[in-house]
Design a protein around this motif. Structure first.
Motif: not given
Length: 391
Positions: A44-50, A56-68, A331-339
Protein backbone atom coordinates in the motif's frame (compact mmCIF):
# COMPACT_ATOMS: atom_id res chain seq x y z
CA UNK A 1 15.42 21.96 11.89
CA UNK A 2 13.91 21.99 15.39
CA UNK A 3 12.87 25.58 14.77
CA UNK A 4 11.11 24.45 11.58
CA UNK A 5 9.02 21.87 13.47
CA UNK A 6 5.40 22.72 14.28
CA UNK A 7 2.70 20.55 15.84
CA UNK A 8 1.29 18.33 13.10
CA UNK A 9 4.64 17.87 11.32
CA UNK A 10 6.67 14.67 11.15
CA UNK A 11 10.09 14.94 12.80
CA UNK A 12 12.93 12.41 13.08
CA UNK A 13 16.46 13.20 14.17
CA UNK A 14 19.03 10.40 13.96
CA UNK A 15 22.81 10.28 14.35
CA UNK A 16 23.01 10.53 10.53
CA UNK A 17 20.44 13.17 9.56
CA UNK A 18 17.38 15.20 10.52
CA UNK A 19 14.06 14.96 8.65
CA UNK A 20 11.01 17.22 8.84
CA UNK A 21 7.84 16.46 6.87
CA UNK A 22 5.25 19.23 6.43
CA UNK A 23 1.72 19.12 5.13
CA UNK A 24 -0.19 16.10 3.82
CA UNK A 25 0.01 15.10 0.16
CA UNK A 26 -1.77 11.78 0.77
CA UNK A 27 -2.69 9.40 3.58
CA UNK A 28 -1.96 5.66 3.45
CA UNK A 29 -5.44 4.19 3.68
CA UNK A 30 -6.47 1.29 5.89
CA UNK A 31 -6.48 -2.17 4.34
CA UNK A 32 -9.76 -3.91 3.52
CA UNK A 33 -9.03 -6.87 5.77
CA UNK A 34 -9.44 -6.46 9.52
CA UNK A 35 -7.20 -9.23 10.83
CA UNK A 36 -3.73 -8.01 9.87
CA UNK A 37 -3.16 -4.41 8.86
CA UNK A 38 0.61 -4.92 8.52
CA UNK A 39 0.52 -7.71 5.94
CA UNK A 40 -0.30 -5.43 3.00
CA UNK A 41 1.24 -2.22 4.38
CA UNK A 42 4.45 -2.31 2.26
CA UNK A 43 2.47 -2.75 -0.98
CA UNK A 44 0.00 0.00 0.00
CA UNK A 45 2.88 2.36 0.79
CA UNK A 46 4.64 1.49 -2.47
CA UNK A 47 1.45 2.16 -4.44
CA UNK A 48 0.94 5.51 -2.69
CA UNK A 49 4.54 6.55 -3.37
CA UNK A 50 4.14 5.66 -7.08
CA UNK A 51 0.87 7.60 -7.28
CA UNK A 52 2.48 10.63 -5.63
CA UNK A 53 5.37 10.47 -8.11
CA UNK A 54 2.98 10.27 -11.05
CA UNK A 55 1.03 13.22 -9.62
CA UNK A 56 4.17 15.34 -9.77
CA UNK A 57 5.51 15.07 -6.23
CA UNK A 58 9.26 15.86 -6.51
CA UNK A 59 10.37 13.65 -3.59
CA UNK A 60 7.66 11.37 -2.19
CA UNK A 61 8.53 9.83 1.18
CA UNK A 62 6.19 7.82 3.40
CA UNK A 63 6.60 8.79 7.06
CA UNK A 64 4.87 7.90 10.31
CA UNK A 65 4.27 5.24 12.92
CA UNK A 66 3.23 1.58 13.00
CA UNK A 67 1.46 0.17 16.11
CA UNK A 68 2.41 -2.79 18.28
CA UNK A 69 -0.84 -4.63 17.47
CA UNK A 70 -1.02 -5.85 13.86
CA UNK A 71 -4.81 -5.38 13.82
CA UNK A 72 -4.63 -1.63 14.52
CA UNK A 73 -4.18 1.12 11.94
CA UNK A 74 -0.81 2.65 11.11
CA UNK A 75 -0.33 6.43 11.06
CA UNK A 76 1.54 6.89 7.77
CA UNK A 77 1.32 9.78 5.32
CA UNK A 78 3.23 11.24 2.39
CA UNK A 79 4.02 14.86 3.31
CA UNK A 80 3.73 17.66 0.78
CA UNK A 81 7.29 18.67 1.58
CA UNK A 82 10.23 16.84 3.19
CA UNK A 83 13.38 18.62 4.32
CA UNK A 84 16.51 16.59 5.14
CA UNK A 85 19.59 18.10 6.76
CA UNK A 86 22.62 17.30 8.89
CA UNK A 87 22.33 15.84 12.41
CA UNK A 88 21.09 18.27 15.05
CA UNK A 89 23.46 20.64 16.80
CA UNK A 90 21.64 21.88 19.90
CA UNK A 91 22.54 24.57 22.40
CA UNK A 92 22.05 23.21 25.93
CA UNK A 93 20.75 26.60 27.02
CA UNK A 94 17.68 25.96 24.87
CA UNK A 95 16.25 23.49 27.41
CA UNK A 96 13.33 24.73 29.46
CA UNK A 97 11.43 22.99 32.24
CA UNK A 98 7.83 22.32 31.27
CA UNK A 99 6.19 21.01 34.40
CA UNK A 100 7.81 23.41 36.88
CA UNK A 101 5.54 26.10 35.47
CA UNK A 102 2.12 24.64 36.26
CA UNK A 103 0.46 21.97 38.44
CA UNK A 104 -0.22 18.42 37.28
CA UNK A 105 -1.70 15.15 38.50
CA UNK A 106 -0.06 11.78 37.82
CA UNK A 107 -1.73 8.36 37.73
CA UNK A 108 0.29 5.10 37.36
CA UNK A 109 -1.36 2.50 35.09
CA UNK A 110 -1.31 0.03 36.71
CA UNK A 111 -0.28 0.83 40.28
CA UNK A 112 3.27 -0.44 41.11
CA UNK A 113 1.99 -3.39 43.19
CA UNK A 114 -0.33 -4.46 40.37
CA UNK A 115 2.52 -4.17 37.87
CA UNK A 116 4.68 -6.51 39.97
CA UNK A 117 1.76 -8.94 40.09
CA UNK A 118 1.74 -8.81 36.29
CA UNK A 119 5.46 -9.63 36.18
CA UNK A 120 4.81 -12.61 38.45
CA UNK A 121 2.02 -13.75 36.13
CA UNK A 122 4.55 -13.62 33.31
CA UNK A 123 7.02 -15.67 35.33
CA UNK A 124 4.35 -18.32 35.93
CA UNK A 125 3.76 -18.58 32.19
CA UNK A 126 7.51 -18.89 31.61
CA UNK A 127 7.67 -21.64 34.24
CA UNK A 128 5.21 -23.73 32.19
CA UNK A 129 7.85 -23.93 29.46
CA UNK A 130 5.71 -22.43 26.69
CA UNK A 131 7.17 -18.90 26.81
CA UNK A 132 10.87 -17.99 27.03
CA UNK A 133 10.41 -14.24 27.50
CA UNK A 134 7.63 -11.69 27.91
CA UNK A 135 7.88 -7.89 28.05
CA UNK A 136 5.55 -6.42 30.69
CA UNK A 137 4.83 -2.69 30.42
CA UNK A 138 3.21 0.09 32.39
CA UNK A 139 2.24 3.72 31.85
CA UNK A 140 2.17 7.05 33.68
CA UNK A 141 -0.71 9.38 32.84
CA UNK A 142 -0.26 13.10 33.53
CA UNK A 143 -3.10 15.63 33.52
CA UNK A 144 -2.00 19.26 33.34
CA UNK A 145 -3.57 22.68 33.89
CA UNK A 146 -1.90 24.19 30.82
CA UNK A 147 -1.56 22.75 27.32
CA UNK A 148 1.62 20.71 26.90
CA UNK A 149 4.25 22.49 24.80
CA UNK A 150 5.15 19.75 22.31
CA UNK A 151 7.79 21.87 20.59
CA UNK A 152 9.74 22.44 23.79
CA UNK A 153 9.27 18.82 24.87
CA UNK A 154 10.77 17.66 21.55
CA UNK A 155 13.65 20.13 21.92
CA UNK A 156 14.41 18.89 25.44
CA UNK A 157 14.38 15.27 24.26
CA UNK A 158 16.74 16.03 21.38
CA UNK A 159 19.16 17.81 23.71
CA UNK A 160 19.64 14.71 25.86
CA UNK A 161 19.47 12.12 23.08
CA UNK A 162 22.17 13.17 20.65
CA UNK A 163 23.26 9.59 19.87
CA UNK A 164 19.73 8.24 19.54
CA UNK A 165 16.53 8.90 17.59
CA UNK A 166 14.23 11.78 18.55
CA UNK A 167 10.81 11.79 16.91
CA UNK A 168 7.38 13.39 16.71
CA UNK A 169 4.43 11.97 14.75
CA UNK A 170 1.00 13.56 14.32
CA UNK A 171 -1.78 11.24 15.55
CA UNK A 172 -4.74 13.56 15.02
CA UNK A 173 -7.88 11.49 14.42
CA UNK A 174 -9.06 13.66 11.53
CA UNK A 175 -6.16 14.70 9.32
CA UNK A 176 -6.50 18.24 7.92
CA UNK A 177 -7.16 18.48 4.19
CA UNK A 178 -5.35 20.87 1.89
CA UNK A 179 -8.26 23.31 2.21
CA UNK A 180 -8.58 22.79 5.98
CA UNK A 181 -5.10 23.62 7.23
CA UNK A 182 -5.90 23.15 10.93
CA UNK A 183 -7.27 20.06 12.67
CA UNK A 184 -9.04 19.83 15.99
CA UNK A 185 -7.77 18.01 19.05
CA UNK A 186 -4.17 17.44 18.01
CA UNK A 187 -2.46 14.31 19.36
CA UNK A 188 1.26 13.74 19.02
CA UNK A 189 3.52 10.75 19.56
CA UNK A 190 6.85 12.07 20.82
CA UNK A 191 9.94 10.28 22.10
CA UNK A 192 13.67 9.67 22.13
CA UNK A 193 14.42 6.04 21.33
CA UNK A 194 17.89 4.52 21.65
CA UNK A 195 17.04 1.61 19.32
CA UNK A 196 17.15 1.34 15.55
CA UNK A 197 15.00 -1.53 14.30
CA UNK A 198 16.39 -1.55 10.76
CA UNK A 199 17.68 0.76 8.05
CA UNK A 200 18.21 0.19 4.35
CA UNK A 201 20.38 2.13 1.90
CA UNK A 202 20.75 0.54 -1.50
CA UNK A 203 21.77 -3.07 -0.95
CA UNK A 204 22.95 -2.44 2.63
CA UNK A 205 20.88 -3.43 5.66
CA UNK A 206 21.67 -2.46 9.25
CA UNK A 207 19.87 -3.56 12.44
CA UNK A 208 20.84 -2.77 16.01
CA UNK A 209 18.83 -4.76 18.57
CA UNK A 210 19.07 -3.74 22.23
CA UNK A 211 18.05 -6.08 25.05
CA UNK A 212 19.31 -6.37 28.60
CA UNK A 213 19.72 -3.16 30.56
CA UNK A 214 20.77 -1.47 33.80
CA UNK A 215 19.92 2.00 35.14
CA UNK A 216 22.78 4.52 35.03
CA UNK A 217 24.24 5.93 38.25
CA UNK A 218 25.44 9.48 38.98
CA UNK A 219 28.42 7.94 40.79
CA UNK A 220 31.05 7.09 38.16
CA UNK A 221 32.42 4.07 40.05
CA UNK A 222 28.96 2.62 40.63
CA UNK A 223 28.01 3.38 37.02
CA UNK A 224 30.95 1.34 35.71
CA UNK A 225 30.16 -1.47 38.14
CA UNK A 226 26.61 -1.67 36.76
CA UNK A 227 27.93 -1.70 33.19
CA UNK A 228 30.28 -4.58 33.94
CA UNK A 229 27.56 -6.44 35.82
CA UNK A 230 25.31 -6.16 32.76
CA UNK A 231 28.02 -7.39 30.41
CA UNK A 232 28.65 -10.42 32.68
CA UNK A 233 25.02 -11.22 33.49
CA UNK A 234 23.94 -14.67 32.26
CA UNK A 235 20.27 -13.66 32.50
CA UNK A 236 20.73 -10.51 30.41
CA UNK A 237 23.07 -12.18 27.91
CA UNK A 238 20.44 -14.87 27.38
CA UNK A 239 17.70 -12.26 26.97
CA UNK A 240 19.86 -10.45 24.42
CA UNK A 241 20.75 -13.62 22.52
CA UNK A 242 17.04 -14.45 22.08
CA UNK A 243 16.53 -11.10 20.33
CA UNK A 244 19.64 -11.35 18.15
CA UNK A 245 18.74 -14.88 17.01
CA UNK A 246 15.26 -13.72 16.01
CA UNK A 247 16.64 -10.72 14.07
CA UNK A 248 19.08 -13.00 12.20
CA UNK A 249 16.30 -15.47 11.42
CA UNK A 250 13.94 -12.74 10.16
CA UNK A 251 16.54 -11.01 7.96
CA UNK A 252 18.17 -14.17 6.55
CA UNK A 253 15.62 -14.72 3.71
CA UNK A 254 16.30 -11.19 2.41
CA UNK A 255 20.09 -11.17 2.68
CA UNK A 256 22.89 -12.53 0.51
CA UNK A 257 25.38 -12.09 3.35
CA UNK A 258 25.12 -11.12 7.01
CA UNK A 259 27.68 -10.07 9.63
CA UNK A 260 26.72 -10.73 13.25
CA UNK A 261 29.17 -10.22 16.15
CA UNK A 262 29.58 -13.23 18.42
CA UNK A 263 29.00 -11.20 21.58
CA UNK A 264 27.22 -7.92 22.39
CA UNK A 265 28.77 -4.58 23.28
CA UNK A 266 27.56 -1.86 25.66
CA UNK A 267 25.78 1.34 24.66
CA UNK A 268 24.55 4.03 27.02
CA UNK A 269 21.94 6.75 27.19
CA UNK A 270 21.68 9.33 29.96
CA UNK A 271 19.33 6.97 31.82
CA UNK A 272 20.34 3.40 30.88
CA UNK A 273 23.07 0.94 29.91
CA UNK A 274 22.05 -1.53 27.18
CA UNK A 275 23.49 -4.64 25.57
CA UNK A 276 23.80 -3.95 21.85
CA UNK A 277 24.56 -5.97 18.71
CA UNK A 278 25.16 -4.34 15.31
CA UNK A 279 23.99 -6.57 12.47
CA UNK A 280 24.92 -5.76 8.85
CA UNK A 281 23.72 -7.46 5.71
CA UNK A 282 23.67 -7.26 1.92
CA UNK A 283 20.27 -7.62 0.25
CA UNK A 284 19.57 -10.21 -2.42
CA UNK A 285 17.13 -7.87 -4.17
CA UNK A 286 17.53 -4.10 -4.37
CA UNK A 287 13.77 -3.55 -4.51
CA UNK A 288 13.23 -4.91 -0.98
CA UNK A 289 12.05 -1.90 1.00
CA UNK A 290 13.04 -0.78 4.49
CA UNK A 291 9.38 -1.07 5.54
CA UNK A 292 9.20 -4.67 4.31
CA UNK A 293 12.29 -5.49 6.38
CA UNK A 294 10.90 -3.67 9.42
CA UNK A 295 7.61 -5.56 9.33
CA UNK A 296 9.50 -8.86 9.01
CA UNK A 297 11.24 -7.96 12.29
CA UNK A 298 8.26 -6.47 14.13
CA UNK A 299 7.75 -7.01 17.00
CA UNK A 300 11.14 -8.26 18.19
CA UNK A 301 11.47 -10.19 21.47
CA UNK A 302 12.99 -6.99 22.91
CA UNK A 303 9.54 -5.38 23.06
CA UNK A 304 7.19 -8.37 22.94
CA UNK A 305 8.82 -11.64 24.01
CA UNK A 306 9.36 -15.07 22.54
CA UNK A 307 7.71 -17.03 20.99
CA UNK A 308 6.06 -13.91 19.58
CA UNK A 309 2.45 -15.11 19.26
CA UNK A 310 2.29 -16.60 22.76
CA UNK A 311 4.07 -13.61 24.32
CA UNK A 312 1.68 -11.19 22.58
CA UNK A 313 -1.37 -13.03 23.89
CA UNK A 314 0.10 -13.02 27.40
CA UNK A 315 0.68 -9.25 27.12
CA UNK A 316 -2.97 -8.68 26.19
CA UNK A 317 -3.97 -10.72 29.22
CA UNK A 318 -1.61 -9.07 31.73
CA UNK A 319 -1.39 -5.40 30.73
CA UNK A 320 -4.45 -3.29 31.72
CA UNK A 321 -4.08 -0.77 28.87
CA UNK A 322 -3.78 -0.62 25.09
CA UNK A 323 -0.16 -0.07 24.00
CA UNK A 324 -1.22 1.72 20.85
CA UNK A 325 1.95 2.88 19.10
CA UNK A 326 4.24 2.14 22.05
CA UNK A 327 6.64 -0.69 21.08
CA UNK A 328 5.66 -0.22 17.45
CA UNK A 329 7.99 1.61 15.07
CA UNK A 330 8.52 5.13 13.73
CA UNK A 331 10.30 5.97 10.51
CA UNK A 332 10.33 6.66 6.80
CA UNK A 333 10.60 4.94 3.42
CA UNK A 334 11.24 6.62 0.07
CA UNK A 335 10.39 5.61 -3.50
CA UNK A 336 13.59 3.53 -3.74
CA UNK A 337 12.75 1.57 -0.60
CA UNK A 338 15.53 3.26 1.37
CA UNK A 339 14.68 4.36 4.90
CA UNK A 340 15.00 3.72 8.59
CA UNK A 341 12.60 2.48 11.24
CA UNK A 342 13.04 3.07 14.96
CA UNK A 343 11.61 1.03 17.84
CA UNK A 344 8.98 3.21 19.54
CA UNK A 345 10.22 3.26 23.14
CA UNK A 346 11.07 6.07 25.61
CA UNK A 347 7.97 7.77 24.28
CA UNK A 348 4.70 9.45 25.19
CA UNK A 349 1.37 10.37 23.62
CA UNK A 350 0.47 14.03 24.09
CA UNK A 351 -3.02 15.48 23.71
CA UNK A 352 -3.60 19.08 24.72
CA UNK A 353 -3.54 18.92 28.56
CA UNK A 354 -2.53 15.30 29.00
CA UNK A 355 0.56 13.20 28.40
CA UNK A 356 0.92 9.43 28.78
CA UNK A 357 4.37 7.85 29.17
CA UNK A 358 5.19 4.18 28.54
CA UNK A 359 7.97 1.82 29.67
CA UNK A 360 8.46 -1.95 29.71
CA UNK A 361 10.88 -4.57 31.01
CA UNK A 362 11.85 -7.98 29.64
CA UNK A 363 10.89 -10.87 31.92
CA UNK A 364 12.75 -14.19 31.65
CA UNK A 365 13.36 -17.07 34.05
CA UNK A 366 15.17 -15.61 37.04
CA UNK A 367 13.61 -12.15 36.77
CA UNK A 368 12.39 -10.47 39.96
CA UNK A 369 9.28 -8.32 39.97
CA UNK A 370 10.77 -5.47 42.03
CA UNK A 371 13.83 -5.26 39.77
CA UNK A 372 11.61 -5.06 36.67
CA UNK A 373 9.56 -2.30 38.33
CA UNK A 374 12.78 -0.40 39.03
CA UNK A 375 13.88 -0.88 35.43
CA UNK A 376 10.68 0.67 34.08
CA UNK A 377 11.12 3.57 36.53
CA UNK A 378 14.62 4.16 35.14
CA UNK A 379 13.30 4.05 31.57
CA UNK A 380 10.67 6.69 32.39
CA UNK A 381 13.51 9.11 33.20
CA UNK A 382 14.09 9.97 29.53
CA UNK A 383 10.62 11.50 29.21
CA UNK A 384 10.41 12.80 32.79
CA UNK A 385 13.68 14.70 32.37
CA UNK A 386 12.39 16.29 29.17
CA UNK A 387 9.25 17.32 31.06
CA UNK A 388 11.33 18.89 33.82
CA UNK A 389 10.25 16.38 36.46
CA UNK A 390 12.89 15.05 38.84
CA UNK A 391 12.81 11.51 40.23
Amino acid sequence: MLDEYAAGDFFLASPNQTMVGKGIFSVIEKAMETENQLFSLPSRVEAALNQAKQAGHPYPVAVGAVPFDYSEDSEIIIPEKVDVSEPLDIDEEQQESLFDMYPYEMQPIPEPEEYMNGVNQGLKKIATGHIDKIVVSRALHFSTVEQVDVNQLLRNLALHNKQGYTFAVDLTDEKPTRKQKESKGKRTLVGASPELLVSKCGHTVFANPLAGSRPRSDDSVEDQRRAKELLDSEKDLYEHAVVVDMVKEALAPFCETMEVPESPSLVKTEAMWHLSTEIRGTLKQLETSSLELAIALHPTPAVCGYPTALAREAIYEIEPFDRGLFTGMVGWCDENGDGEWIVTIRCAEVKERSIRLFAGAGVVAGSKAEEELNETSAKFRTMLQAMGIKD
